[in-house]
Design a protein around this motif. Structure first.
Motif, short mmCIF file in Angstrom:
data_model
loop_
_atom_site.label_atom_id
_atom_site.label_comp_id
_atom_site.label_asym_id
_atom_site.label_seq_id
_atom_site.Cartn_x
_atom_site.Cartn_y
_atom_site.Cartn_z
N LEU A 104 0.84 -1.26 -0.07
CA LEU A 104 0.09 -0.03 0.14
C LEU A 104 0.88 1.28 -0.06
CD1 LEU A 104 -2.81 -0.97 2.49
CD2 LEU A 104 -2.95 -0.73 -0.02
N GLY A 105 2.19 1.23 0.84
CA GLY A 105 2.71 2.47 0.96
C GLY A 105 3.23 2.61 -0.39
N ILE A 106 3.84 1.72 -1.43
CA ILE A 106 4.70 2.02 -2.62
C ILE A 106 3.59 2.58 -3.53
CG2 ILE A 106 5.88 0.92 -4.47
CD1 ILE A 106 7.01 -0.80 -2.09
N THR A 107 2.55 1.69 -3.63
CA THR A 107 1.44 2.23 -4.60
C THR A 107 0.64 3.39 -4.32
OG1 THR A 107 -0.28 0.57 -3.46
CG2 THR A 107 1.04 -0.36 -5.26
N GLN A 108 0.54 4.02 -3.17
CA GLN A 108 -0.13 4.92 -2.80
C GLN A 108 0.91 6.06 -3.09
OE1 GLN A 108 -3.08 5.81 -1.71
NE2 GLN A 108 -2.58 7.86 -1.85
N LEU A 109 2.16 5.91 -2.91
CA LEU A 109 3.16 7.14 -3.19
C LEU A 109 3.19 7.36 -4.69
CD1 LEU A 109 5.32 9.22 -2.25
CD2 LEU A 109 6.89 7.29 -2.75
N ALA A 110 3.16 6.02 -5.38
CA ALA A 110 3.15 6.19 -6.94
C ALA A 110 1.92 7.00 -7.42
CB ALA A 110 3.28 4.72 -7.51
N SER A 111 0.93 6.89 -6.70
CA SER A 111 -0.56 7.33 -7.11
C SER A 111 -0.38 8.83 -6.80
CB SER A 111 -1.51 6.74 -6.54
OG SER A 111 -2.65 7.29 -6.86
N GLU A 112 0.12 9.19 -5.74
CA GLU A 112 -0.12 10.33 -5.50
C GLU A 112 1.03 11.35 -6.21
OE1 GLU A 112 1.23 10.19 -1.36
OE2 GLU A 112 -0.44 9.58 -0.71
N LEU A 113 2.09 10.61 -6.65
CA LEU A 113 3.14 11.36 -7.72
C LEU A 113 2.62 11.41 -9.16
CD1 LEU A 113 6.34 10.30 -5.97
CD2 LEU A 113 5.44 12.26 -5.71
N LYS A 114 1.98 10.68 -9.26
CA LYS A 114 1.36 10.43 -10.74
C LYS A 114 2.59 9.69 -11.56
CE LYS A 114 -2.24 13.68 -11.36
NZ LYS A 114 -2.70 14.68 -11.93
N ALA A 115 3.21 8.73 -10.87
CA ALA A 115 4.43 8.00 -11.35
C ALA A 115 4.28 7.39 -12.72
CB ALA A 115 4.77 6.93 -10.15
N HIS A 116 5.19 7.29 -13.42
CA HIS A 116 5.30 6.79 -14.97
C HIS A 116 5.85 5.16 -14.79
CE1 HIS A 116 5.80 11.07 -15.88
NE2 HIS A 116 4.84 10.68 -17.01
N LEU A 117 6.37 4.81 -13.65
CA LEU A 117 7.05 3.44 -13.48
C LEU A 117 7.30 3.12 -11.83
CD1 LEU A 117 8.31 0.96 -14.59
CD2 LEU A 117 10.34 2.16 -14.62
N ILE A 118 7.16 2.19 -11.65
CA ILE A 118 7.40 1.58 -10.32
C ILE A 118 8.52 0.45 -10.41
CG2 ILE A 118 6.70 0.37 -8.13
CD1 ILE A 118 3.91 1.55 -8.48
N VAL A 119 9.67 0.35 -9.64
CA VAL A 119 10.62 -0.69 -9.65
C VAL A 119 10.63 -1.27 -8.25
CG1 VAL A 119 12.95 -1.33 -10.11
CG2 VAL A 119 11.92 0.59 -11.38
N VAL A 120 10.55 -2.68 -7.96
CA VAL A 120 10.45 -3.42 -7.05
C VAL A 120 11.45 -4.70 -7.08
CG1 VAL A 120 8.29 -2.48 -5.67
CG2 VAL A 120 8.32 -4.38 -7.13
N GLY A 121 11.95 -5.09 -6.18
CA GLY A 121 12.67 -6.48 -6.20
C GLY A 121 11.62 -7.61 -6.20
N THR A 122 12.09 -8.70 -6.40
CA THR A 122 10.95 -9.81 -6.36
C THR A 122 10.50 -10.30 -5.21
OG1 THR A 122 12.37 -10.73 -8.24
CG2 THR A 122 10.85 -12.16 -7.22
N HIS A 123 11.34 -10.22 -4.03
CA HIS A 123 10.93 -10.76 -2.76
C HIS A 123 11.59 -9.92 -1.76
CE1 HIS A 123 14.88 -12.39 -2.08
NE2 HIS A 123 14.96 -12.59 -3.36
N GLY A 124 11.13 -10.01 -0.53
CA GLY A 124 11.60 -9.42 0.72
C GLY A 124 13.06 -9.94 1.20
N ARG A 125 13.41 -9.60 2.32
CA ARG A 125 14.82 -10.15 2.62
C ARG A 125 14.99 -11.47 3.24
NH1 ARG A 125 16.98 -5.65 6.76
NH2 ARG A 125 14.71 -5.53 7.35
N HIS A 126 13.78 -12.05 3.67
CA HIS A 126 14.01 -13.11 4.66
C HIS A 126 13.67 -14.49 4.06
CE1 HIS A 126 15.29 -10.03 7.48
NE2 HIS A 126 14.21 -9.51 7.59
#
Length: 214
Positions: A104-126
């Motif tokens: 939610l935090g990542i997608t909400q920020l992208a929505s607020e900024l009207k981002a053109h692209l989101i980049v994330v890793g495949t999985h978390g750390r653990h």
């Protein structure tokens, strides 16, 4: 009149994979004359934190949001120093820290900024379980309002299905036929003989794109 910046959002969790995601996001942002890279670290409230691999924080923890923000800013600065050879002063880099569910935090920020692209890793750390249903990356893909680039681990983790490498003979056939044939005799039955491709006749003034079946 200056055009609006090309905005890229990258999810960070201090892992090597998220550092790779940051570097890739920076490279993509730098392709545009005016661009912004927004790095976000989302820390989950411990009361709602599932096993995502992201950090969780108690609401009464002395590690407040401003401290989390300072940690991320220092980490981003270190990454930029390491990228000195590709660093560009015209790429604006901003760091954000939020307490929320990571997806939610990542997608909400992208929505607020009207981002053109989101980049994330495949999985978390653990956990390798981040590959499975319910991962942060999958949640971002499902809920994002813009394209999402997923960065896989290096080397790849053991996959649930065995993905075969490109057949050497198929590669030879493609080169020999200039791409008119895709498969060797062994794999032709598996994929079928017919495929359709779009080709434009460069010698013709006709703007149409004929469909050619093989």
């Amino acid at each position: 009149m200056q055009s609006d910046p090309h905005i890229v959002v990258v999810g960070m969790d201090f892992s090597e994979l998220s550092d790779e995601a940051f570097r890739r996001a920076y490279e993509l942002a730098a392709l545009h004359p005016t661009s912004e890279l927004h790095a976000i670290r989302v820390t989950e409230p411990a009361s709602i934190a599932p096993a995502t691999g992201y950090d969780a924080i108690e609401p009464t923890s002395p590690l407040r949001l401003d401290e989390l923000s300072a940690m991320l800013a220092k980490h981003v600065d270190r990454l930029l120093v390491q990228m000195e050879g590709s660093f560009r002063s015209d790429v604006k880099v901003v760091s954000h820290s939020r307490i929320d569910a990571p997806m939610l935090g990542i997608t909400q920020l992208a929505s607020e900024l009207k981002a053109h692209l989101i980049v994330v890793g495949t999985h978390g750390r653990h956990s390798v379980a981040r590959w499975l249903l319910g991962s942060v990356a999958e949640g971002v893909v499902r809920h994002a309002s813009c394209p999402v680039l997923i960065i896989p681990p290096h080397p790849p983790l053991a996959a649930l299905a065995q993905i075969e490498p490109l057949c050497a003979r198929c590669s030879e056939v493609r080169q020999a036929t200039d791409g008119r044939e895709l498969w060797c005799t062994q794999h032709r039955d598996r994929h079928g003989r017919r495929h359709t491709y779009h080709q434009r006749d460069r010698m013709s003034e006709d703007a149409s794109f004929p469909l050619v079946a093989r």
